[in-house]
Write an enzyme that holds these catalytic residues in place. Structure first.
Site, PDB file in Angstrom:
ATOM      1  N   TYR A 166       0.833  -1.198   0.000  1.00  0.00           N
ATOM      2  CA  TYR A 166       0.000   0.000   0.000  1.00  0.00           C
ATOM      3  C   TYR A 166       0.871   1.252   0.000  1.00  0.00           C
ATOM      4  CZ  TYR A 166      -3.222   3.551   1.821  1.00  0.00           C
ATOM      5  OH  TYR A 166      -3.960   4.702   2.011  1.00  0.00           O
ATOM      6  N   LYS A 170       1.220   4.437  -2.816  1.00  0.00           N
ATOM      7  CA  LYS A 170       0.936   5.827  -2.485  1.00  0.00           C
ATOM      8  C   LYS A 170       2.144   6.731  -2.768  1.00  0.00           C
ATOM      9  CE  LYS A 170      -3.257   5.219  -1.520  1.00  0.00           C
ATOM     10  NZ  LYS A 170      -4.316   5.902  -2.308  1.00  0.00           N
ATOM     11  N   THR A 202     -14.639   5.244   6.841  1.00  0.00           N
ATOM     12  CA  THR A 202     -15.068   4.694   5.559  1.00  0.00           C
ATOM     13  C   THR A 202     -15.185   3.180   5.659  1.00  0.00           C
ATOM     14  OG1 THR A 202     -12.823   4.370   4.728  1.00  0.00           O
ATOM     15  CG2 THR A 202     -13.833   6.527   4.333  1.00  0.00           C
TER      16      THR A 202
END
Length: 273
Positions: A166, A170, A202
């Site tokens: 991840y 980014k 979220t």
């Protein structure tokens, strides 16, 4: 930006993206809603229309570069210009096993970065045609969770860790934003990236088993400030933490690393063929 604006927000049927399109919605605004779920897409379009704007839903799975191409083709048919592109779609599976995209690439790098790269490149002609008196905007939702890219093993076939995958994706997004700012005429297009908020409330954060600590509204406000804010009309190639300009990890500012990333991206997406 022109009085009548056309803005594409990727990943906008849920979470941060959905809140962004709801906050942008008003008369004179045409929102291109993107996602994978047609039911949620229809709900997002309805929310925009209820606020007086217009909208259209585009279905595409960013795990497939073919779908990204089809999305770009459809947007070119729909629009003569774009005033802004908000690159929001992405995944975070920090505790999951290594998985590959349809094209055989590590999924975080494929969905979060390569899809963003390819879509943005394909839509640059529309962005150059938009903006009116002010430049068009490219806003990329990155993260403070950053890991330097290992160019010897970008797809992390050895020693895979979800957080690292991840973080690499980014960093790639932020590097690409700086690359865009250096390549493009800032009078026509500006490009910035941001960390909208830590552990926003979220679905993606909750499904990761993380307790939310930031509201989606706070994150949406930061995205919208870069997308339509008048005080950011001359700002390009910057990274923001919320609405405050910040510094990303050091590799982002390495021009050689950015050149390597661009060449790799063109090769992996077939853009240079």
């Amino acid at each position: 930006m022109s009085a009548h604006k056309t803005i594409l927000v990727t990943g906008s049927t849920d979470g941060l993206g959905r809140r962004v399109v709801e906050e942008l919605a008003r008369p004179g605004m045409h929102i291109l809603v993107h996602g994978r779920d047609t039911r949620r897409g229809a709900a997002a379009v309805h929310a925009v229309e209820q606020a007086g704007g217009t909208a259209r839903f585009f279905e595409a799975d960013f795990a497939s570069l073919g779908d990204v191409h089809r999305l770009a083709d459809a947007v070119h048919v729909e629009c003569s210009h774009l005033d802004a592109l908000v690159n929001n779609a992405g995944i975070s599976k920090p505790d999951g096993p290594r998985r590959e995209s349809t094209d055989g690439y590590e999924r975080h790098f494929a969905i979060n970065y390569l899809a963003t790269f390819l879509l943005t490149e394909r839509l640059l002609p529309l962005l150059k045609a938009g903006g009116g008196e002010d430049p068009s905007r490219i806003v990329t939702v990155a993260s403070a969770g950053q890991s330097a890219i290992d160019f010897d093993d970008v797809m992390l076939k050895h020693g895979y860790q979800g957080y690292r995958a991840y973080g690499q994706s980014k960093v790639a997004q932020i590097m690409y934003t700086i690359d865009l700012a250096e390549r493009l005429d800032a009078r026509a297009i500006i490009a910035n990236s941001l960390h909208p908020g830590t552990h926003m409330n979220t679905t993606m954060v909750r499904q990761a088993g993380i307790t939310p600590s930031t509201s989606v509204g706070t994150g949406a406000a930061a995205v919208i400030a870069l997308t339509t804010g008048r005080d950011r009309a001359a700002t390009t190639g910057r990274y923001f933490d919320g609405q405050r300009e910040s510094r990303a990890t050091s590799q982002v500012y390495d021009a050689s690393a950015r050149r390597t990333l661009r060449a790799l991206s063109e090769d992996l997406t077939g853009l240079n063929r």
